[in-house]
Design a protein around this motif. Structure first.
Motif, mmCIF file in Angstrom:
data_model
loop_
_atom_site.group_PDB
_atom_site.id
_atom_site.type_symbol
_atom_site.label_atom_id
_atom_site.label_comp_id
_atom_site.label_asym_id
_atom_site.label_seq_id
_atom_site.Cartn_x
_atom_site.Cartn_y
_atom_site.Cartn_z
ATOM 1 N N PHE A 12 -3.009 -7.443 -14.256
ATOM 2 C CA PHE A 12 -2.032 -7.726 -13.209
ATOM 3 C C PHE A 12 -1.583 -9.184 -13.185
ATOM 4 O O PHE A 12 -0.786 -9.577 -12.349
ATOM 5 C CB PHE A 12 -2.579 -7.335 -11.831
ATOM 6 C CG PHE A 12 -3.912 -7.951 -11.500
ATOM 7 C CD1 PHE A 12 -4.003 -9.257 -11.047
ATOM 8 C CD2 PHE A 12 -5.074 -7.217 -11.654
ATOM 9 C CE1 PHE A 12 -5.231 -9.823 -10.746
ATOM 10 C CE2 PHE A 12 -6.304 -7.772 -11.349
ATOM 11 C CZ PHE A 12 -6.383 -9.079 -10.895
ATOM 12 N N SER A 13 -2.092 -10.025 -14.104
ATOM 13 C CA SER A 13 -1.736 -11.440 -14.132
ATOM 14 C C SER A 13 -0.326 -11.647 -14.648
ATOM 15 O O SER A 13 0.178 -10.873 -15.465
ATOM 16 C CB SER A 13 -2.700 -12.222 -15.018
ATOM 17 O OG SER A 13 -3.976 -12.246 -14.446
ATOM 18 N N SER A 14 0.294 -12.709 -14.177
ATOM 19 C CA SER A 14 1.627 -13.085 -14.651
ATOM 20 C C SER A 14 1.493 -14.107 -15.761
ATOM 21 O O SER A 14 0.540 -14.873 -15.806
ATOM 22 C CB SER A 14 2.440 -13.695 -13.508
ATOM 23 O OG SER A 14 2.633 -12.761 -12.488
ATOM 24 N N TYR A 15 2.474 -14.127 -16.635
ATOM 25 C CA TYR A 15 2.492 -15.068 -17.742
ATOM 26 C C TYR A 15 3.718 -15.961 -17.636
ATOM 27 O O TYR A 15 4.681 -15.646 -16.952
ATOM 28 C CB TYR A 15 2.534 -14.341 -19.087
ATOM 29 C CG TYR A 15 1.425 -13.347 -19.301
ATOM 30 C CD1 TYR A 15 0.123 -13.660 -18.965
ATOM 31 C CD2 TYR A 15 1.675 -12.107 -19.848
ATOM 32 C CE1 TYR A 15 -0.909 -12.749 -19.170
ATOM 33 C CE2 TYR A 15 0.653 -11.193 -20.055
ATOM 34 C CZ TYR A 15 -0.634 -11.518 -19.720
ATOM 35 O OH TYR A 15 -1.637 -10.630 -19.930
ATOM 36 N N GLY A 16 3.686 -17.071 -18.362
ATOM 37 C CA GLY A 16 4.843 -17.955 -18.455
ATOM 38 C C GLY A 16 5.739 -17.476 -19.575
ATOM 39 O O GLY A 16 5.545 -16.376 -20.086
ATOM 40 N N THR A 18 8.024 -20.775 -17.629
ATOM 41 C CA THR A 18 8.924 -20.884 -16.489
ATOM 42 C C THR A 18 10.349 -20.745 -16.999
ATOM 43 O O THR A 18 10.592 -20.747 -18.216
ATOM 44 C CB THR A 18 8.757 -22.245 -15.786
ATOM 45 O OG1 THR A 18 9.103 -23.277 -16.720
ATOM 46 C CG2 THR A 18 7.340 -22.442 -15.283
ATOM 47 N N ASP A 19 11.299 -20.649 -16.089
ATOM 48 C CA ASP A 19 12.709 -20.522 -16.485
ATOM 49 C C ASP A 19 13.173 -21.685 -17.355
ATOM 50 O O ASP A 19 14.036 -21.514 -18.211
ATOM 51 C CB ASP A 19 13.612 -20.422 -15.253
ATOM 52 C CG ASP A 19 13.437 -19.105 -14.519
ATOM 53 O OD1 ASP A 19 12.912 -18.144 -15.130
ATOM 54 O OD2 ASP A 19 13.817 -19.032 -13.337
ATOM 55 N N LYS A 24 3.158 -22.289 -18.327
ATOM 56 C CA LYS A 24 2.488 -21.797 -17.123
ATOM 57 C C LYS A 24 1.746 -20.561 -17.535
ATOM 58 O O LYS A 24 2.261 -19.773 -18.334
ATOM 59 C CB LYS A 24 3.476 -21.483 -15.989
ATOM 60 C CG LYS A 24 4.157 -22.711 -15.427
ATOM 61 C CD LYS A 24 3.181 -23.616 -14.743
ATOM 62 C CE LYS A 24 3.832 -24.936 -14.352
ATOM 63 N NZ LYS A 24 2.918 -25.918 -13.908
ATOM 64 N N CYS A 28 -6.666 -21.326 -16.457
ATOM 65 C CA CYS A 28 -7.070 -20.019 -15.948
ATOM 66 C C CYS A 28 -8.529 -20.082 -15.495
ATOM 67 O O CYS A 28 -9.278 -20.981 -15.881
ATOM 68 C CB CYS A 28 -6.840 -18.917 -16.974
ATOM 69 S SG CYS A 28 -7.665 -19.117 -18.542
ATOM 70 N N THR A 51 -4.860 -13.962 -7.925
ATOM 71 C CA THR A 51 -4.644 -15.406 -7.987
ATOM 72 C C THR A 51 -5.394 -16.135 -6.892
ATOM 73 O O THR A 51 -5.931 -17.224 -7.111
ATOM 74 C CB THR A 51 -3.135 -15.710 -7.891
ATOM 75 O OG1 THR A 51 -2.468 -15.010 -8.945
ATOM 76 C CG2 THR A 51 -2.854 -17.192 -8.027
ATOM 77 N N TYR A 102 1.354 -19.481 -23.122
ATOM 78 C CA TYR A 102 1.933 -18.884 -21.919
ATOM 79 C C TYR A 102 1.046 -17.830 -21.266
ATOM 80 O O TYR A 102 1.421 -17.258 -20.257
ATOM 81 C CB TYR A 102 3.291 -18.264 -22.235
ATOM 82 C CG TYR A 102 4.319 -19.267 -22.687
ATOM 83 C CD1 TYR A 102 4.605 -20.391 -21.927
ATOM 84 C CD2 TYR A 102 4.995 -19.091 -23.885
ATOM 85 C CE1 TYR A 102 5.542 -21.311 -22.341
ATOM 86 C CE2 TYR A 102 5.947 -20.002 -24.300
ATOM 87 C CZ TYR A 102 6.216 -21.114 -23.525
ATOM 88 O OH TYR A 102 7.152 -22.026 -23.923
#
Length: 133
Positions: A12-16, A18-19, A24, A28, A51, A102
């Motif tokens: 469920f973790s988000s990865y980079g 960024t825009d 990012k 961890c 998180t 990332y």
């Protein structure tokens, strides 16, 4: 946690990135199945994930590192946030591809390696802090 121990990022973790392409996450930490206090009453505990659990682990590490730094250099101020960030990044256990990526950022936070770096480099850290003021 040793660098050769298994550590997987949760599904469920988000990865980079960024825009604008920055790396990012920065760092961890364990954030799944964390047994901790909960808000229902003073002696309540439960298992959490996410998180907010990983952030609590890193916050605890930072607090302990700041206390340790003050114990070995009592005449100095606490480390600047930029110093702490660099300390965590450069003492993290690299995971994934070599270098920052990332998925893991700079790697898995390692409180032992960070405290050893403070001990081994206390004069350099103090001089760096003085130059930043």
């Amino acid at each position: 946690m040793n660098s050769d121990e298994a550590f997987d990022v949760s599904a469920f973790s988000s990865y980079g990135p960024t825009d604008d392409g920055r790396i990012k996450p920065d760092i961890c930490a364990p954030g799944e199945n964390i047994y901790s206090s909960i808000e229902t009453y003073d002696a309540a505990y439960g298992t959490y994930r996410g998180t907010s659990s990983a952030a609590a682990v890193v916050s605890g590490i930072i607090t302990l590192l700041q206390q340790y730094y003050k114990s070995v250099s009592p005449t100095q101020s606490y480390m600047l946030s930029s110093t702490v960030r660099a300390l965590l990044a450069h003492t993290a256990n690299d995971k994934g591809t070599e270098g920052p990526d990332y998925i893991y950022g700079w790697g898995l936070a390692d409180a032992k390696r960070a405290s050893e770096a403070i001990y081994n480099n206390i004069e350099g850290i103090i001089n760096n802090e003085k130059n930043q003021h």
